[in-house]
Write a protein that holds these residues in place. Structure first.
Motif, PDB file in Angstrom:
ATOM      1  N   LYS A 172       0.825  -1.211   0.000  1.00 31.43           N
ATOM      2  CA  LYS A 172       0.000   0.000   0.000  1.00 31.43           C
ATOM      3  C   LYS A 172       0.862   1.264   0.000  1.00 31.43           C
ATOM      4  O   LYS A 172       1.957   1.304   0.547  1.00 31.43           O
ATOM      5  CB  LYS A 172      -0.930   0.013   1.209  1.00 31.43           C
ATOM      6  CG  LYS A 172      -1.854  -1.203   1.281  1.00 31.43           C
ATOM      7  CD  LYS A 172      -2.723  -1.345   0.029  1.00 31.43           C
ATOM      8  CE  LYS A 172      -3.613  -2.572   0.097  1.00 31.43           C
ATOM      9  NZ  LYS A 172      -4.439  -2.743  -1.121  1.00 31.43           N
ATOM     10  N   ASP A 220      -6.952   0.798  -4.846  1.00 34.88           N
ATOM     11  CA  ASP A 220      -6.175  -0.400  -4.555  1.00 34.88           C
ATOM     12  C   ASP A 220      -4.813  -0.083  -3.932  1.00 34.88           C
ATOM     13  O   ASP A 220      -4.067  -0.983  -3.541  1.00 34.88           O
ATOM     14  CB  ASP A 220      -6.006  -1.265  -5.806  1.00 34.88           C
ATOM     15  CG  ASP A 220      -5.248  -0.565  -6.931  1.00 34.88           C
ATOM     16  OD1 ASP A 220      -4.887   0.627  -6.782  1.00 34.88           O
ATOM     17  OD2 ASP A 220      -5.010  -1.200  -7.969  1.00 34.88           O
ATOM     18  N   THR A 279      -8.722  -1.796   1.123  1.00 33.48           N
ATOM     19  CA  THR A 279      -8.378  -2.759   2.161  1.00 33.48           C
ATOM     20  C   THR A 279      -8.657  -2.154   3.534  1.00 33.48           C
ATOM     21  O   THR A 279      -8.264  -1.019   3.809  1.00 33.48           O
ATOM     22  CB  THR A 279      -6.903  -3.161   2.056  1.00 33.48           C
ATOM     23  OG1 THR A 279      -6.668  -3.756   0.775  1.00 33.48           O
ATOM     24  CG2 THR A 279      -6.532  -4.170   3.136  1.00 33.48           C
TER      25      THR A 279
END
Length: 282
Positions: free
Chosen positions: A17, A220, A242
């Motif tokens: 990330k 994403d 997430t």
């Protein structure tokens, strides 16, 4: 759902990330007490080149308040790292309801924030009505709430004003327990008027749009950490981000087990200390 049994997989997800979004109260601190492991983790993320965004649904305070508080607690954020549901609500009013007259049931700090966006409000900082009819009523977490302010808000809604609410949280965690939050006040207004508000903040799409806009990150590339299933985790699950739950605030493990799929976290952690270990080791 990723758990601590899947260390390698969770570590890979975290390290992939680019933007780390953190809820504040219950996640990086509790009331006025910082979690030292959260300070350490966020500093390591900055040092490794990751972007940080500290997002709170609590609209009772301004971004400037959070800059001062978080600096005092050791986090030392920049203004670009702070966002609240008040920002999201003000941006919506400015862009989608330009020129509309607004009655605000909120704190003086939230009043000043909306005023800085050029919102035309029919009350002063203390909630006193100036005699003009409101086209929109906005309610929020208001620690200066009075019965008079509550009555004016309900009267405008009964008269046809659109009803907006900064965020849906029912309780605000403090170091001494929970206190009623914005969602609890909204429930009172709805009980009196029969009108449900349009909510902002987490987990609503306007918040995700603003996060992407101000950071430039794709969904994403983002992970969100929080302590509430129905706001923090739902933000991720509903919008392709997430979502990592920490058990340092409102939610307990039994709540996770009984939660609907759209509120089950992708990653379940005891605290941000566990996230630190997954990314950076012992």
């Amino acid at each position: 759902m990723l758990t601590e049994k899947n260390f390698a997989e969770a570590s890979a997800v975290l390290n992939s990330k680019k933007l780390f979004v953190f809820d504040m109260d219950g996640t990086i601190y509790l009331g006025g007490i910082p979690f030292d492991f959260a300070v350490s983790f966020i500093n390591k993320l900055r040092e490794s080149g990751k972007k940080i965004l500290l997002f709170t649904n609590n609209a009772s305070h301004s971004p400037e308040f959070y800059i001062e508080k978080l600096t005092r607690l050791g986090f030392e954020p920049t203004m670009e790292e702070i966002c609240t549901s008040g920002n999201v609500t003000a941006a919506f009013l400015q862009r989608k309801r330009a020129g509309k007259r607004v009655y605000l049931l909120g704190t003086p700090e939230l009043y000043d924030q909306l005023a800085s966006y050029g919102i035309d409000m029919v009350n002063d900082r203390d909630g006193n009505w100036d005699g003009r009819e409101a086209e929109i009523t906005v309610t929020s977490f208001d620690t200066t709430l009075t019965y008079e302010k509550l009555t004016w808000a309900c009267d405008f809604i009964r008269g046809g004003a659109e009803y907006l609410c900064t965020h849906p949280d029912f309780n605000c965690p403090t170091e001494t327990g929970f206190i009623p939050d914005s969602g609890a006040i909204a429930a009172c207004v709805t009980a009196s008027t029969g009108v449900l508000p349009t909510y902002f903040g987490k987990p609503y799409p306007e918040t995700v749009e603003m996060i992407s806009e101000i950071t430039g990150a794709e969904k994403d590339e983002i992970i969100i950490f929080g302590d509430r299933l129905y706001t923090d985790i739902a933000t991720g699950k509903r919008h392709g981000i997430t979502a990592a739950l920490v058990l340092t605030g409102e939610t307990k493990i039994e709540d996770v087990l009984s939660a609907p799929d759209e509120e089950k976290p992708d990653i379940l952690l005891d605290s941000l200390e566990s996230a630190d270990k997954l990314m950076f080791g012992e």
